[in-house]
Design a protein around this motif. Structure first.
Motif, PDB file in Angstrom:
ATOM      1  N   ALA A  78       0.831  -1.207   0.000  1.00 38.16           N
ATOM      2  CA  ALA A  78       0.000   0.000   0.000  1.00 38.16           C
ATOM      3  C   ALA A  78       0.865   1.256   0.000  1.00 38.16           C
ATOM      4  O   ALA A  78       0.576   2.224  -0.712  1.00 38.16           O
ATOM      5  CB  ALA A  78      -0.924  -0.014   1.218  1.00 38.16           C
ATOM      6  N   GLU A  79       1.922   1.273   0.785  1.00 38.68           N
ATOM      7  CA  GLU A  79       2.713   2.495   0.930  1.00 38.68           C
ATOM      8  C   GLU A  79       3.633   2.742  -0.260  1.00 38.68           C
ATOM      9  O   GLU A  79       3.870   3.883  -0.644  1.00 38.68           O
ATOM     10  CB  GLU A  79       3.539   2.452   2.221  1.00 38.68           C
ATOM     11  CG  GLU A  79       2.696   2.496   3.497  1.00 38.68           C
ATOM     12  CD  GLU A  79       1.990   3.842   3.670  1.00 38.68           C
ATOM     13  OE1 GLU A  79       2.467   4.849   3.120  1.00 38.68           O
ATOM     14  OE2 GLU A  79       0.944   3.878   4.357  1.00 38.68           O
ATOM     15  N   HIS A  80       4.189   1.666  -0.815  1.00 38.85           N
ATOM     16  CA  HIS A  80       5.162   1.832  -1.900  1.00 38.85           C
ATOM     17  C   HIS A  80       4.536   1.673  -3.279  1.00 38.85           C
ATOM     18  O   HIS A  80       5.194   1.958  -4.282  1.00 38.85           O
ATOM     19  CB  HIS A  80       6.302   0.815  -1.765  1.00 38.85           C
ATOM     20  CG  HIS A  80       7.359   1.208  -0.775  1.00 38.85           C
ATOM     21  ND1 HIS A  80       8.260   2.210  -1.015  1.00 38.85           N
ATOM     22  CD2 HIS A  80       7.654   0.735   0.454  1.00 38.85           C
ATOM     23  CE1 HIS A  80       9.079   2.333   0.029  1.00 38.85           C
ATOM     24  NE2 HIS A  80       8.724   1.449   0.934  1.00 38.85           N
ATOM     25  N   GLY A  81       3.310   1.133  -3.330  1.00 40.28           N
ATOM     26  CA  GLY A  81       2.694   0.920  -4.630  1.00 40.28           C
ATOM     27  C   GLY A  81       3.402  -0.141  -5.455  1.00 40.28           C
ATOM     28  O   GLY A  81       3.545  -0.015  -6.669  1.00 40.28           O
ATOM     29  N   ALA A 211       9.694   4.433  -4.970  1.00 36.35           N
ATOM     30  CA  ALA A 211       9.645   2.967  -5.043  1.00 36.35           C
ATOM     31  C   ALA A 211      10.928   2.407  -4.440  1.00 36.35           C
ATOM     32  O   ALA A 211      11.978   3.054  -4.493  1.00 36.35           O
ATOM     33  CB  ALA A 211       9.496   2.519  -6.489  1.00 36.35           C
TER      34      ALA A 211
END
Lengths: 381, 381
Positions: A78-81, A211
């Motif tokens: 969720a946080e880094h996609g 990322a």
């Protein structure tokens, strides 16, 4: 942290957060104790020990309990996609433990590790503990210089390339997307494993999280930690790597002898993640650190206009150059005036960055940071 | 523990404690999950997170918080009947971490470590991880043979002498007082550091706890752990050593980068110690393990009269010889019949102890142990 930090901490913790303390310690890369989410941990501990009647206190899964790894994978995705497979995660007792294990299992004394200079001083300590030769490669605002890296690797093989890709310690630099690709390609071509120590990546002030470097690629090991985004005292971090790397780590005597590196704190952190509290907590942290960074930057521009630095866009640090000054001498005077920082030569084995200081803004509100800069000004004068 | 143990554990935990489970796993050196003191940890967690509003979640003291070390010193002094200076203690995330740190900081690949053979198999793994050469010295009912040790050290220098002095893994042997003095003298004369991994010392069935080996002497490092006496999942242990050794450990990158190896579980354990619950808990453990050892011994004598062993006086293990049998072959058959153990050759790098098996009695009541021995008998037949 150095022993001196500990001493400063224990003596000054109580006074550090409201009025300006006797020593404003801009050296320590610590969060502010009073801001740490004790309530989240209290609730997590109550839930974990109420629910789990047995296995949490016994030898556990070497890579971390499945529930802990699944919660971590969901959080990172969720946080880094990015896509995160829990089977590629290994729960550690902090990024330092991950780095130490990599050195034990994948290097021998005399091997070379290349670092982006200046670099995290305690990584240099770990490399020294393992007898490794360090080659420093400098960079620019986009990160380590890919051409210089190629020359260094052509001059001699390196087992590891150690990078802090985002909001780096101490420089604050975040590698650009193009530079990341170039660097990964150079490392791959030379058979050098990339170790991406990305403990600040989730602290982008604008919330645009970089990322993770080379996520999922062969030859890349990502280290992460909750120390900078939740609580250093939890000692919970992770390794993300290819199966062969994780298998070797799992087979080590250290891991086999313990049955999970830190299961109780990992269960507490997983509980915090499952509670859904992290997104709001991270938003608050980013806002707080952005305010503090702005406050420190404004104070430096106002009070020490000769000092040179890049305004940070995330993380904990301002990497500041004091032209014509020796940071060690400045530090000696600064200490007497009630302010401390990390002198630049701590972040190298060479002779560079003597005019530099790493200033941490993580621990104090803007008013205290401004007072710290005023004291620095007196030290300079 | 090996991966196979983990699998056995997760699948069979629920069934392991009442009726005989599908697999009676005498291989794992684990406590019984259902007997682990979750209530003590739940109360400790409530107390710690209610009281401590800040510092426990931040970077902490590298050697462990003063309160944790003082509680540990008081505990060790009372249980072992020795003087304990909290300044000589370093809180670790388990004895495995202590051993790994000693290897990183005080050895180089190619160095020699002498062990009392047979020895703890995962210590052998750790030595291999660090590229160390292992020299095995056998012993008798009083421990490692001091004369053979002298010959081994005369033949070539050794950095470390690794011993499990009390209720050893796997042999169950406790070094006699005389042997301890002889061995310490031999090691001292050759400049070899003694590492005493004493995780079973507080599990003497008669409550007569052996003194720690060479406590407080130059050249001796004592490793301890709460894994066998409280909860493996806590990952809390300690190093007791001379100041120069502790200073070097504190200065390591691993320790400096983390600020205390495991502060939250260490605080929980300190709270348990301060609650005064440990003496009664230890009495209950000793009584339980004494009953189980008696049960296993009686079942072996009754069911497998040809098998040879010393009746254990503490710890977790029976080291049993199956004359004329190959333990690996026996294990293959035993698995099919629902019982597992550690074959003797796991505890050596050489070719000895092929007729031996390490049988753990820690995890099951006597009735299940007896059923395990009946299955072993069928495997033998």
């Amino acid at each position: 942290m150095a022993r001196s930090d500990t001493e400063a901490r224990s003596g000054l913790e109580a006074a550090s957060d409201s009025a300006a303390p006797a020593l404003i310690d801009l050296a320590a890369g610590h969060p502010e104790s009073a801001a740490l989410p004790v309530d989240l941990f209290r609730a997590a501990a109550a839930a974990v020990f109420a629910r789990d009647r047995s296995s949490i206190l016994n030898y556990g899964a070497e890579r971390g309990e499945g529930a802990s790894r699944r919660a971590l994978a969901t959080f990172l995705a969720a946080e880094h996609g990015v896509e995160v497979d829990p089977e590629r995660l290994f729960v550690t007792a902090g990024a330092s433990v991950g780095l130490d294990l990599l050195c034990t299992l994948f290097t021998s004394p005399g091997d070379t590790v290349v670092v982006a200079a200046p670099t995290y001083h305690l990584a240099l300590r770990t490399f020294a503990d393992h007898g490794l030769e360090v080659v420093e490669v400098e960079g620019d605002r986009e990160g380590i210089d890919a051409r210089a890296l190629r020359s260094a690797l052509a001059a001699g093989p390196a087992k590891l390339l150690y990078l802090v890709p985002s909001f780096a310690n101490p420089s604050g630099v975040t590698m650009s997307p193009e530079r990341r690709l170039d660097v990964l390609e150079v490392a791959r071509a030379h058979g050098t494993t990339v170790v991406a120590d990305d403990v600040y990546a989730l602290l982008a002030f604008d919330g645009a999280t970089p990322a993770p470097l080379g996520w999922g690629r062969e030859g890349v090991v990502n280290l992460g930690s909750f120390s900078k985004i939740l609580a250093p005292g939890a000692r919970v971090g992770w390794i993300h790597a290819q199966p062969d790397v994780l298998d070797a780590i799992e087979a080590s005597g250290l891991v086999q002898g313990g049955g999970g590196l830190n299961p109780i704190p990992a269960a507490l952190v997983a509980e915090v993640l499952a509670s859904g509290a992290m997104p709001a907590h991270l938003r608050a942290l980013r806002s707080t650190y952005a305010d503090r960074a702005r406050g420190l930057v404004a104070a430096l521009e106002r009070t020490l206009p000769d000092v040179r630095f890049l305004a940070p866009t995330g993380g904990y640090f301002v990497w500041a150059r004091f032209p014509g000054r020796d940071a060690r001498s400045l530090l000696a005077r600064a200490h007497g005036l009630g302010v401390a920082f990390q002198p630049g030569d701590r972040f190298t084995l060479g002779d560079r960055w003597r005019e530099y200081a790493r200033l941490s803004f993580s621990r104090y509100p803007a008013s205290v940071l401004a007072e710290g800069v005023s004291r620095l000004r007196r030290a300079v004068d």
